[in-house]
Design an enzyme around this catalytic site. Sequence first.
Site, short mmCIF file in Angstrom:
data_model
loop_
_atom_site.label_atom_id
_atom_site.label_comp_id
_atom_site.label_asym_id
_atom_site.label_seq_id
_atom_site.Cartn_x
_atom_site.Cartn_y
_atom_site.Cartn_z
N HIS A 89 37.51 -34.31 4.47
CA HIS A 89 37.67 -33.61 5.53
C HIS A 89 38.25 -32.32 5.16
O HIS A 89 39.06 -32.23 4.14
CB HIS A 89 38.50 -34.42 6.51
N HIS A 98 37.04 -40.43 0.02
CA HIS A 98 37.41 -41.42 0.08
C HIS A 98 36.05 -42.38 0.86
O HIS A 98 35.19 -41.62 1.36
CB HIS A 98 38.37 -41.83 1.21
N ARG A 130 30.07 -35.23 3.89
CA ARG A 130 29.64 -36.47 3.07
C ARG A 130 28.89 -36.08 1.69
O ARG A 130 28.52 -34.91 1.71
CB ARG A 130 28.38 -36.97 3.97
#
Length: 414
Positions: A99, A267, A286
């Site tokens: 993010h 992650h 992503r």
Amino acid sequence: MRRLHGAIRSYAWGSHTVLAELTGRPSPSGRPEAELWLGAHPADPARVDVAGSGESLLDVISADPLGQLGETNASRFGGRLPFLLKVLAAEEPLSLQAHPNSMQAREGFERENADGVPLDSPARNYKDDNHKPELVVALTKFEALAGFRDVRRTVGLLRALGVAELDRCAELLAAQANSSGVRALFTQWITGDEHSATLIGGVVEACQRYLCAEPDGVAGEFAAEAQTALELGSRYPSDPGVLISLLLNRITLEPGEGLFLAAGNLHAYLRGAAVEIMANSDNVLRGGLTPKHVDVPELLKVLDFRPGSMPVVSADSDGRDNKHVYRTPETEFALTRLHLDTSRNCASSSAATLAAGNPRIVLCTAGSTVLLSHCDSLELGAGHAAWLPASNPAVTLAPAQQHAQVFVATIGSG
């Protein structure tokens, strides 16, 4: 205080049973249910019981930001609720993702707006202009990959698998045992070439050999990492995320343990149920392990390649064993877990008080609790939630039966 009805989000990696059973609906559900959103994000705001009907929490706050958030909070956060509370139910691995920080989110959001990318486009990276640090707290055993592992351990893992190409990568990484070395290897693997599929297949076979070679059932040092790569390879046989998993910390959270992820942290949640709180954003970049939109160049702009361990966040107790506070550096959110139990010797453990002045979302995850405020009361069973505006008087929580586990989300200090 009002009952709050969360929005169920259906993704392929979700569970058919966890959220249905938690919220008291028929199980299994007709489709996989991955997330329960409890907040005021425009993409899927929760609904508040108001005058016998459901009203969007986003609209409730917009109509009265001072009363709902408090004057200081309304000013600090532009009249918006700055956090989003979720329940996650992962039956299969989520995508490999990170993010952005605040500046990256603003720039990316403005850029995609200028380029005319619709907000609901599957190719959209930035759904809003906010960053998305997050804290996840396990409800069940919760498995995850998070953060780039210490280089020495990664070199050990690559050598332990006995693949010639990985041995060469281990030598290069050992010679540049810092974030630059990690970035170089990550970039080589994530961008891929015609040999990537062969290497991924070789790694999967090597992981299987490693696990089969464990003497007398005793797990080897890298058993969890090998098992994860093996499982990911069976789901995504040509995805470079299988290789990337070898660079990341493999983490297991026990119920009540937490993991804090700052901006730029790569992650992938693997399996389990958890409560998650984050800044009020849906920005996801992503890198693999998903059929959804992958944008490697944009991901490379935001990633933090510093290697190291990912410490588990253990909540601070108030000394009476019923209030556990999870500390993070963020000002948008704060999360507390309450254990309310009438069977304990200490009378104070059977109740907790929430002072007035801050907006809160109260979520019961086990047992049932009663919220009492002046002449008002509200009972929450497992999977049910309530919205407490800043203008609400102080609220006392007590178990409606013998015990209750409750999470309280609010705005952080600072």
